[in-house]
Design an enzyme around this catalytic site. Sequence first.
Site, PDB file in Angstrom:
ATOM      1  N   CYS A  49     -10.448  -4.832  -0.167  1.00 37.71           N
ATOM      2  CA  CYS A  49     -11.377  -4.009  -0.172  1.00 37.71           C
ATOM      3  C   CYS A  49     -12.233  -3.936  -1.474  1.00 37.71           C
ATOM      4  O   CYS A  49     -11.975  -4.577  -2.458  1.00 37.71           O
ATOM      5  CB  CYS A  49     -10.846  -2.348   0.070  1.00 37.71           C
ATOM      6  SG  CYS A  49     -10.293  -1.756  -1.261  1.00 37.71           S
ATOM      7  N   GLU A  63       0.143   5.334   0.700  1.00 36.95           N
ATOM      8  CA  GLU A  63      -0.882   6.175   1.283  1.00 36.95           C
ATOM      9  C   GLU A  63      -0.283   7.673   0.675  1.00 36.95           C
ATOM     10  O   GLU A  63       0.932   7.865   0.157  1.00 36.95           O
ATOM     11  CB  GLU A  63      -0.629   6.241   2.775  1.00 36.95           C
ATOM     12  CG  GLU A  63      -1.336   4.594   3.183  1.00 36.95           C
ATOM     13  CD  GLU A  63      -1.625   4.724   4.460  1.00 36.95           C
ATOM     14  OE1 GLU A  63      -1.116   5.259   5.355  1.00 36.95           O
ATOM     15  OE2 GLU A  63      -2.252   3.569   5.099  1.00 36.95           O
ATOM     16  N   GLU A  87      -3.235  -4.467  -3.354  1.00 40.54           N
ATOM     17  CA  GLU A  87      -3.761  -5.041  -4.204  1.00 40.54           C
ATOM     18  C   GLU A  87      -3.685  -4.392  -5.671  1.00 40.54           C
ATOM     19  O   GLU A  87      -3.471  -4.992  -6.740  1.00 40.54           O
ATOM     20  CB  GLU A  87      -5.189  -5.773  -4.094  1.00 40.54           C
ATOM     21  CG  GLU A  87      -4.995  -6.526  -2.851  1.00 40.54           C
ATOM     22  CD  GLU A  87      -5.574  -5.904  -1.656  1.00 40.54           C
ATOM     23  OE1 GLU A  87      -4.728  -4.907  -1.373  1.00 40.54           O
ATOM     24  OE2 GLU A  87      -6.502  -6.254  -0.845  1.00 40.54           O
ATOM     25  N   CYS A 142      -4.243   0.836  -2.144  1.00 39.24           N
ATOM     26  CA  CYS A 142      -4.055  -0.408  -1.545  1.00 39.24           C
ATOM     27  C   CYS A 142      -2.942  -1.318  -2.342  1.00 39.24           C
ATOM     28  O   CYS A 142      -2.783  -1.259  -3.503  1.00 39.24           O
ATOM     29  CB  CYS A 142      -5.265  -1.227  -1.620  1.00 39.24           C
ATOM     30  SG  CYS A 142      -6.758  -0.525  -0.456  1.00 39.24           S
ATOM     31  N   CYS A 184     -10.347  -2.875  -4.556  1.00 38.29           N
ATOM     32  CA  CYS A 184      -9.463  -4.089  -5.061  1.00 38.29           C
ATOM     33  C   CYS A 184     -10.120  -4.931  -5.794  1.00 38.29           C
ATOM     34  O   CYS A 184      -9.569  -5.457  -6.727  1.00 38.29           O
ATOM     35  CB  CYS A 184      -8.442  -4.208  -3.945  1.00 38.29           C
ATOM     36  SG  CYS A 184      -7.430  -2.989  -3.454  1.00 38.29           S
ATOM     37  N   ASN A 244       0.856  -1.316   0.229  1.00 38.14           N
ATOM     38  CA  ASN A 244      -0.090  -0.030  -0.064  1.00 38.14           C
ATOM     39  C   ASN A 244       0.813   1.147  -0.186  1.00 38.14           C
ATOM     40  O   ASN A 244       1.875   1.479   0.786  1.00 38.14           O
ATOM     41  CB  ASN A 244      -1.127  -0.055   1.236  1.00 38.14           C
ATOM     42  CG  ASN A 244      -0.554  -0.263   2.457  1.00 38.14           C
ATOM     43  OD1 ASN A 244       0.389  -0.807   2.657  1.00 38.14           O
ATOM     44  ND2 ASN A 244      -1.141   0.183   3.507  1.00 38.14           N
TER      45      ASN A 244
HETATM   46  N1  THU Z   1      -5.444  -1.728   2.426  1.00 31.44           N
HETATM   47  C1  THU Z   1      -4.799  -2.399   1.625  1.00 31.44           C
HETATM   48  O1  THU Z   1      -3.683  -2.133   1.048  1.00 31.44           O
HETATM   49  N2  THU Z   1      -5.455  -3.429   0.983  1.00 31.44           N
HETATM   50  C2  THU Z   1      -6.937  -3.824   1.455  1.00 31.44           C
HETATM   51  O2  THU Z   1      -7.407  -4.589   0.754  1.00 31.44           O
HETATM   52  C3  THU Z   1      -7.400  -2.992   2.355  1.00 31.44           C
HETATM   53  C4  THU Z   1      -6.602  -1.873   3.062  1.00 31.44           C
HETATM   54  C5  THU Z   1      -4.548  -0.559   3.119  1.00 31.44           C
HETATM   55  C6  THU Z   1      -5.349   0.718   2.747  1.00 31.44           C
HETATM   56  C7  THU Z   1      -4.736   1.687   3.985  1.00 31.44           C
HETATM   57  O3  THU Z   1      -3.395   2.360   3.445  1.00 31.44           O
HETATM   58  C8  THU Z   1      -4.518   0.792   4.830  1.00 31.44           C
HETATM   59  O4  THU Z   1      -4.595  -0.624   4.513  1.00 31.44           O
HETATM   60  C9  THU Z   1      -5.511   0.897   5.848  1.00 31.44           C
HETATM   61  O5  THU Z   1      -6.745   0.906   5.566  1.00 31.44           O
END
Ligand code: THU
Length: 146
Positions: free
Chosen positions: A99, A52, A63, A61, A102, A50
């Site tokens: 999520c 941010e 994925e 994310c 994704c 991920n």
């Molecule tokens: N996140 C992912 O990378 N993949 C997911 O399927 C769920 C959430 C990340 C997004 C954010 O940077 C952190 O997890 C907290 O939500």
Amino acid sequence: MGGAAAVMPDRDALIAAARAAAVQAYAPYSNFHVGAALAFADGSVVTGSNVENASYGLSLCAETVAAASAMNAGRRGGLVAVAVIGGKPGGGPATVTPCGRCRQVLNELAQLGGTDPLIWCAGGEEVLELRLSELLPHAFGPANLD
Ligand code: THU
């Protein structure tokens, strides 16, 4: 007809690749580091973590990063399995189910190649194993635009 038979990845090896990818996460806001590993029918693996953003809602994310990386490398199908794992550095691993966004992003790559990848959500005592079609039933995909 057809190419070589699809190589199914070793589950624990793909989870280990996802865990290793999480080390590269840029997640200063949530402190929740996620890694994803995408396995392809030719045996190759593409990972992502991920990424941010100070404008929180723009965060990507793991994925999605992995899927974009794979497509940027020219892949347009052959997705047979995905492993995802998350957690806070120094803490225990946490189960991450992809999520909604994704799921849709993974569906694009899967539908292009006509596969229904296994999704391994790791981190807990048991690995949750689901097909993408179970996570995203009645998906809207490229075929809907024909
Ligand atoms: N996140 C992912 O990378 N993949 C997911 O399927 C769920 C959430 C990340 C997004 C954010 O940077 C952190 O997890 C907290 O939500």
